[in-house]
Design a protein around this motif. Structure first.
Motif, PDB file in Angstrom:
ATOM      1  N   PHE A  29       0.814  -1.211   0.000  1.00 14.84           N
ATOM      2  CA  PHE A  29       0.000   0.000   0.000  1.00 14.84           C
ATOM      3  C   PHE A  29       0.847   1.260   0.000  1.00 14.84           C
ATOM      4  O   PHE A  29       0.563   2.210  -0.724  1.00 14.84           O
ATOM      5  CB  PHE A  29      -0.938  -0.023   1.211  1.00 14.84           C
ATOM      6  N   ARG A  30       1.908   1.282   0.803  1.00 15.78           N
ATOM      7  CA  ARG A  30       2.647   2.521   1.002  1.00 15.78           C
ATOM      8  C   ARG A  30       3.324   3.001  -0.274  1.00 15.78           C
ATOM      9  O   ARG A  30       3.737   4.155  -0.358  1.00 15.78           O
ATOM     10  CB  ARG A  30       3.701   2.335   2.100  1.00 15.78           C
ATOM     11  N   THR A  31       3.440   2.147  -1.271  1.00 16.76           N
ATOM     12  CA  THR A  31       4.108   2.516  -2.524  1.00 16.76           C
ATOM     13  C   THR A  31       3.132   2.929  -3.628  1.00 16.76           C
ATOM     14  O   THR A  31       3.562   3.271  -4.725  1.00 16.76           O
ATOM     15  CB  THR A  31       4.948   1.350  -3.056  1.00 16.76           C
ATOM     16  N   LYS A  32       1.838   2.901  -3.328  1.00 15.13           N
ATOM     17  CA  LYS A  32       0.827   3.073  -4.373  1.00 15.13           C
ATOM     18  C   LYS A  32       0.152   4.436  -4.336  1.00 15.13           C
ATOM     19  O   LYS A  32      -0.151   4.963  -3.265  1.00 15.13           O
ATOM     20  CB  LYS A  32      -0.237   1.986  -4.273  1.00 15.13           C
ATOM     21  N   VAL A  33      -0.078   4.981  -5.531  1.00 16.82           N
ATOM     22  CA  VAL A  33      -0.952   6.134  -5.684  1.00 16.82           C
ATOM     23  C   VAL A  33      -2.386   5.666  -5.479  1.00 16.82           C
ATOM     24  O   VAL A  33      -2.795   4.641  -6.014  1.00 16.82           O
ATOM     25  CB  VAL A  33      -0.804   6.755  -7.090  1.00 16.82           C
ATOM     26  N   MET A  34      -3.134   6.401  -4.680  1.00 13.61           N
ATOM     27  CA  MET A  34      -4.531   6.076  -4.405  1.00 13.61           C
ATOM     28  C   MET A  34      -5.408   7.245  -4.841  1.00 13.61           C
ATOM     29  O   MET A  34      -5.053   8.407  -4.687  1.00 13.61           O
ATOM     30  CB  MET A  34      -4.744   5.803  -2.921  1.00 13.61           C
ATOM     31  N   ASP A  35      -6.566   6.907  -5.395  1.00 16.40           N
ATOM     32  CA  ASP A  35      -7.487   7.926  -5.899  1.00 16.40           C
ATOM     33  C   ASP A  35      -8.899   7.657  -5.386  1.00 16.40           C
ATOM     34  O   ASP A  35      -9.260   6.526  -5.091  1.00 16.40           O
ATOM     35  CB  ASP A  35      -7.579   7.871  -7.437  1.00 16.40           C
ATOM     36  N   TRP A  36      -9.675   8.725  -5.392  1.00 20.41           N
ATOM     37  CA  TRP A  36     -11.131   8.631  -5.267  1.00 20.41           C
ATOM     38  C   TRP A  36     -11.733   9.161  -6.564  1.00 20.41           C
ATOM     39  O   TRP A  36     -11.347  10.239  -7.043  1.00 20.41           O
ATOM     40  CB  TRP A  36     -11.648   9.438  -4.098  1.00 20.41           C
ATOM     41  N   TYR A  37     -12.646   8.396  -7.127  1.00 19.58           N
ATOM     42  CA  TYR A  37     -13.438   8.790  -8.278  1.00 19.58           C
ATOM     43  C   TYR A  37     -14.902   8.836  -7.848  1.00 19.58           C
ATOM     44  O   TYR A  37     -15.281   8.285  -6.819  1.00 19.58           O
ATOM     45  CB  TYR A  37     -13.309   7.771  -9.416  1.00 19.58           C
ATOM     46  N   ARG A  38     -15.721   9.459  -8.693  1.00 19.24           N
ATOM     47  CA  ARG A  38     -17.153   9.404  -8.477  1.00 19.24           C
ATOM     48  C   ARG A  38     -17.882   9.340  -9.813  1.00 19.24           C
ATOM     49  O   ARG A  38     -17.362   9.780 -10.830  1.00 19.24           O
ATOM     50  CB  ARG A  38     -17.650  10.609  -7.666  1.00 19.24           C
ATOM     51  N   GLU A  46     -15.543  10.391 -12.850  1.00 16.99           N
ATOM     52  CA  GLU A  46     -14.579  11.478 -12.834  1.00 16.99           C
ATOM     53  C   GLU A  46     -13.642  11.354 -11.637  1.00 16.99           C
ATOM     54  O   GLU A  46     -14.051  10.897 -10.556  1.00 16.99           O
ATOM     55  CB  GLU A  46     -15.277  12.836 -12.812  1.00 16.99           C
ATOM     56  N   LEU A  47     -12.408  11.807 -11.834  1.00 15.08           N
ATOM     57  CA  LEU A  47     -11.419  11.794 -10.768  1.00 15.08           C
ATOM     58  C   LEU A  47     -11.716  12.928  -9.794  1.00 15.08           C
ATOM     59  O   LEU A  47     -11.881  14.079 -10.209  1.00 15.08           O
ATOM     60  CB  LEU A  47     -10.018  11.953 -11.361  1.00 15.08           C
ATOM     61  N   VAL A  48     -11.753  12.596  -8.511  1.00 13.52           N
ATOM     62  CA  VAL A  48     -12.054  13.576  -7.468  1.00 13.52           C
ATOM     63  C   VAL A  48     -10.785  14.014  -6.748  1.00 13.52           C
ATOM     64  O   VAL A  48     -10.556  15.208  -6.557  1.00 13.52           O
ATOM     65  CB  VAL A  48     -13.056  12.983  -6.462  1.00 13.52           C
ATOM     66  N   ALA A  49      -9.969  13.042  -6.328  1.00 16.67           N
ATOM     67  CA  ALA A  49      -8.789  13.373  -5.538  1.00 16.67           C
ATOM     68  C   ALA A  49      -7.766  12.256  -5.652  1.00 16.67           C
ATOM     69  O   ALA A  49      -8.121  11.091  -5.824  1.00 16.67           O
ATOM     70  CB  ALA A  49      -9.163  13.583  -4.071  1.00 16.67           C
ATOM     71  N   THR A  50      -6.493  12.643  -5.530  1.00 16.37           N
ATOM     72  CA  THR A  50      -5.366  11.707  -5.630  1.00 16.37           C
ATOM     73  C   THR A  50      -4.387  11.976  -4.508  1.00 16.37           C
ATOM     74  O   THR A  50      -4.147  13.142  -4.160  1.00 16.37           O
ATOM     75  CB  THR A  50      -4.646  11.876  -6.981  1.00 16.37           C
ATOM     76  N   ILE A  51      -3.815  10.903  -3.966  1.00 14.60           N
ATOM     77  CA  ILE A  51      -2.746  11.050  -2.987  1.00 14.60           C
ATOM     78  C   ILE A  51      -1.621  10.092  -3.383  1.00 14.60           C
ATOM     79  O   ILE A  51      -1.849   8.910  -3.639  1.00 14.60           O
ATOM     80  CB  ILE A  51      -3.242  10.805  -1.546  1.00 14.60           C
ATOM     81  N   ILE A  52      -0.397  10.637  -3.441  1.00 22.59           N
ATOM     82  CA  ILE A  52       0.744   9.825  -3.826  1.00 22.59           C
ATOM     83  C   ILE A  52       1.406   9.231  -2.585  1.00 22.59           C
ATOM     84  O   ILE A  52       1.080   9.646  -1.456  1.00 22.59           O
ATOM     85  CB  ILE A  52       1.747  10.637  -4.664  1.00 22.59           C
TER      86      ILE A  52
END
Length: 114
Positions: A29-38, A46-52
């Motif tokens: 997990f700690r190496t992955k980009v995670m996103d929220w879409y809706r 659509e892409l809402v938010a991203t955290i690297i």
């Protein structure tokens, strides 16, 4: 197989807040980009938010200043704090990551209505 499980959706009045959670498993997990879409009815996802992995974040213009994405690498969790919610935020919200292929959670419904 990567697993993503969202929770925390529901019905909220305009101006209210919700916090979505996504539990990730079977990934580093700690190496992955995670996103929220809706995805709202009749609209494209659509892409809402991203955290690297380092913690930097990026937001869609429509949610900038109202939503905040965060992660807890010790718990393999990613969160979306949603404040000042509007009816146009109504959608199914999905957690996403890419490990070779794209992986999605099952989605959690957020409804903003009086």
């Amino acid at each position: 197989q990567v697993q993503l499980v969202e929770s925390g959706g529901g019905l909220v009045q305009p101006g209210g807040s919700l916090r979505l959670s996504c539990a990730a498993s079977r990934i580093i997990f700690r190496t992955k980009v995670m996103d929220w879409y809706r995805q709202a009815p009749g609209k494209q996802r659509e892409l809402v938010a991203t955290i690297i992995p380092g913690g930097s974040t990026n937001y869609a213009d429509s949610v900038q200043g109202r939503f905040a994405i965060s992660r807890d690498n010790a718990k393999n969790m990613v969160y979306l704090q949603m404040n000042s919610l509007k009816p146009e935020d109504t959608a199914v919200y999905y957690c996403h990551t890419r490990v070779g292929a794209d992986y999605w959670g099952q989605g959690t419904q957020v409804t903003v209505s009086s």
